[in-house]
Scaffold this motif. Sequence first.
Motif, PDB file in Angstrom:
ATOM      1  N   ASP A 266      67.155  56.991  59.798  1.00  0.00           N
ATOM      2  CA  ASP A 266      66.573  55.878  60.544  1.00  0.00           C
ATOM      3  C   ASP A 266      65.087  55.865  60.206  1.00  0.00           C
ATOM      4  O   ASP A 266      64.640  56.579  59.289  1.00  0.00           O
ATOM      5  CB  ASP A 266      66.846  55.995  62.047  1.00  0.00           C
ATOM      6  N   LYS A 267      64.295  55.061  60.892  1.00  0.00           N
ATOM      7  CA  LYS A 267      62.883  54.931  60.530  1.00  0.00           C
ATOM      8  C   LYS A 267      62.131  56.250  60.705  1.00  0.00           C
ATOM      9  O   LYS A 267      61.279  56.612  59.878  1.00  0.00           O
ATOM     10  CB  LYS A 267      62.231  53.840  61.385  1.00  0.00           C
ATOM     11  N   ALA A 271      60.504  58.720  57.627  1.00  0.00           N
ATOM     12  CA  ALA A 271      59.094  59.118  57.587  1.00  0.00           C
ATOM     13  C   ALA A 271      58.930  60.632  57.505  1.00  0.00           C
ATOM     14  O   ALA A 271      57.895  61.124  57.029  1.00  0.00           O
ATOM     15  CB  ALA A 271      58.372  58.583  58.824  1.00  0.00           C
ATOM     16  N   HIS A 299      72.729  55.663  55.497  1.00  0.00           N
ATOM     17  CA  HIS A 299      72.262  54.759  56.548  1.00  0.00           C
ATOM     18  C   HIS A 299      72.835  55.215  57.890  1.00  0.00           C
ATOM     19  O   HIS A 299      74.047  55.312  58.052  1.00  0.00           O
ATOM     20  CB  HIS A 299      72.717  53.332  56.229  1.00  0.00           C
ATOM     21  N   THR A 313      64.637  52.666  66.554  1.00  0.00           N
ATOM     22  CA  THR A 313      64.298  53.335  65.284  1.00  0.00           C
ATOM     23  C   THR A 313      65.329  53.083  64.192  1.00  0.00           C
ATOM     24  O   THR A 313      65.117  53.498  63.050  1.00  0.00           O
ATOM     25  CB  THR A 313      64.172  54.860  65.492  1.00  0.00           C
ATOM     26  N   ARG A 314      66.443  52.413  64.531  1.00  0.00           N
ATOM     27  CA  ARG A 314      67.457  52.141  63.526  1.00  0.00           C
ATOM     28  C   ARG A 314      66.940  51.138  62.500  1.00  0.00           C
ATOM     29  O   ARG A 314      66.149  50.238  62.829  1.00  0.00           O
ATOM     30  CB  ARG A 314      68.747  51.612  64.168  1.00  0.00           C
ATOM     31  N   ILE A 315      67.399  51.292  61.270  1.00  0.00           N
ATOM     32  CA  ILE A 315      66.967  50.416  60.178  1.00  0.00           C
ATOM     33  C   ILE A 315      67.959  49.272  60.042  1.00  0.00           C
ATOM     34  O   ILE A 315      69.151  49.517  59.816  1.00  0.00           O
ATOM     35  CB  ILE A 315      66.862  51.199  58.861  1.00  0.00           C
ATOM     36  N   GLU A 319      67.040  45.780  55.702  1.00  0.00           N
ATOM     37  CA  GLU A 319      65.929  46.617  55.240  1.00  0.00           C
ATOM     38  C   GLU A 319      66.398  47.927  54.609  1.00  0.00           C
ATOM     39  O   GLU A 319      65.594  48.661  54.029  1.00  0.00           O
ATOM     40  CB  GLU A 319      64.987  46.936  56.424  1.00  0.00           C
ATOM     41  N   TRP A 320      67.700  48.209  54.741  1.00  0.00           N
ATOM     42  CA  TRP A 320      68.183  49.520  54.302  1.00  0.00           C
ATOM     43  C   TRP A 320      68.045  49.726  52.801  1.00  0.00           C
ATOM     44  O   TRP A 320      67.652  50.812  52.350  1.00  0.00           O
ATOM     45  CB  TRP A 320      69.630  49.721  54.730  1.00  0.00           C
ATOM     46  N   CYS A 323      64.591  50.756  51.855  1.00  0.00           N
ATOM     47  CA  CYS A 323      64.322  52.117  52.326  1.00  0.00           C
ATOM     48  C   CYS A 323      65.027  53.143  51.455  1.00  0.00           C
ATOM     49  O   CYS A 323      64.444  54.159  51.064  1.00  0.00           O
ATOM     50  CB  CYS A 323      64.772  52.251  53.782  1.00  0.00           C
TER      51      CYS A 323
END
Length: 483
Positions: A266-267, A271, A299, A313-315, A319-320, A323
């Motif tokens: 997730d986001k 990070a 994912h 916070t899920r993508i 957008e996946w 990422c």
Amino acid sequence: MGTFKLSHYSILVPISENGDCLITNTCHGGLMVLTAEEVNILTDKLKKNKIFNWEYNSPGDSFLDVLIAKKYLVQADMNEIDAYKEKHSRHHDYIRNKRGDLKLTVLTSGKCNMACSYCYEFAKRNSVMNEETIRHFIPFLEDVVAKSPQIKEWTHFHNTWYGGEPLLGLDAIVKLTPMFKKFSRKYGIKYTSSMITNGLLLDRDTWKILQENDVKSVQITLDGSKEVHDRNRPLNNAQGKNYERILENLTHVPEGMRVVIRINVDKVVAASVPSLMDDLEALEIWPQKQYMVNLDFAHLRTYEENDEPNLDTRIPKTEWVECLHHLRRLKVERYNRWARKSGAKQGKLYFHASDPTFSDCSAVVSPYSFVVDSEGYITKCWELATEENRIIQHISESYDLTKYEKYLAHARYNSKRSCEDCKYVPVCEDSQCIARPQKCLRNSKEFENELKIQYLYYLKNPDNVSFKPLREIRKEMIERWGV
């Protein structure tokens, strides 16, 4: 002179940044780059009734000849949808009536020593596989073989140890393995096994036991840095080391074992991946042992049944792809940073494109693939293993093919009304999954975005990209047509 049309499965991906256009085919594979001038010529040719006449020459000097040779353009009277369905049907018939592959997923334990908030096993069985359940496996497998006379030769038997946490049922692994191997020898079958585990119990002694019981590959999950992982994947009613314990266990991976570190992204996890990579390198797990240990980014999906409190916070699906390819580039950069220091060969980023398939998830459409939970109940998919309404039979019962028919009849092109004529169906994950909806490529444009993101990166970093695994890519095509 022939009459041609754009293949139903050909997809054009305009690159607005430089005027190029990618063309790929979801049914036949391959990738080419067309210039703006070539796209204009092709568009003009197809303007009238979407077909055109052409004197095809192979190999030919025109880019149109190459498009025809690679099936981006096909004969105008070809019914490609029926052709795909026929090939798909033949492949399913092969799986059912000719290919002698047995596949088991065995949940040795319904219990787990973690309490991940996103786990899709919503109603775990609070049990470990017992002797009574264990003794039914071989009679059941013998019954499968006896009732499948159309299979002239059984060739492969693969088992995946699963859970809950499978190592909480280590005793079942030790007892079942020699039984599976004896059964395999009887029919001249190659036996292999793997495991999906959280890694908490994989100390030196356990690694040794797995090797002794023919486990060749293991998947372990680490969701980012220590802080993030321990929050996302907390221990279940226990205190003690979590992230550090798994890393310590990974330092003991024995030679000959293959390990995939799965990272559910997730986001926040995305990070923290650099921090995870720092720790793996500091402990000489990866990239130092890259021939044994690999990193895989997945994912992080959302299941409504979990009722998780914070999903911010899920993508999003849209957008996946971006990422994922950011993380893939980071992985290659980190590997190459280490390779430069150690004198190892530099790595490249594979240009990834989904390969066409003419089948569906073999766990579903094969009559010889079974998921057996810790109490002996059989389903067809490990994501359904804890759902009572998906149970097909118990392993103590005789094998009854008719109970599996609704699964065996599944075909990706009829999973939804819109799938039959969809140009993405040969590469679509959503249409082959019976468990839960995943993603619709028709609506998300994820397929096109993935190709575009990688191509733009290639234009800036041509020496960092390899096209080697891409089906139907030819060196002369790359050189001639600008890929």
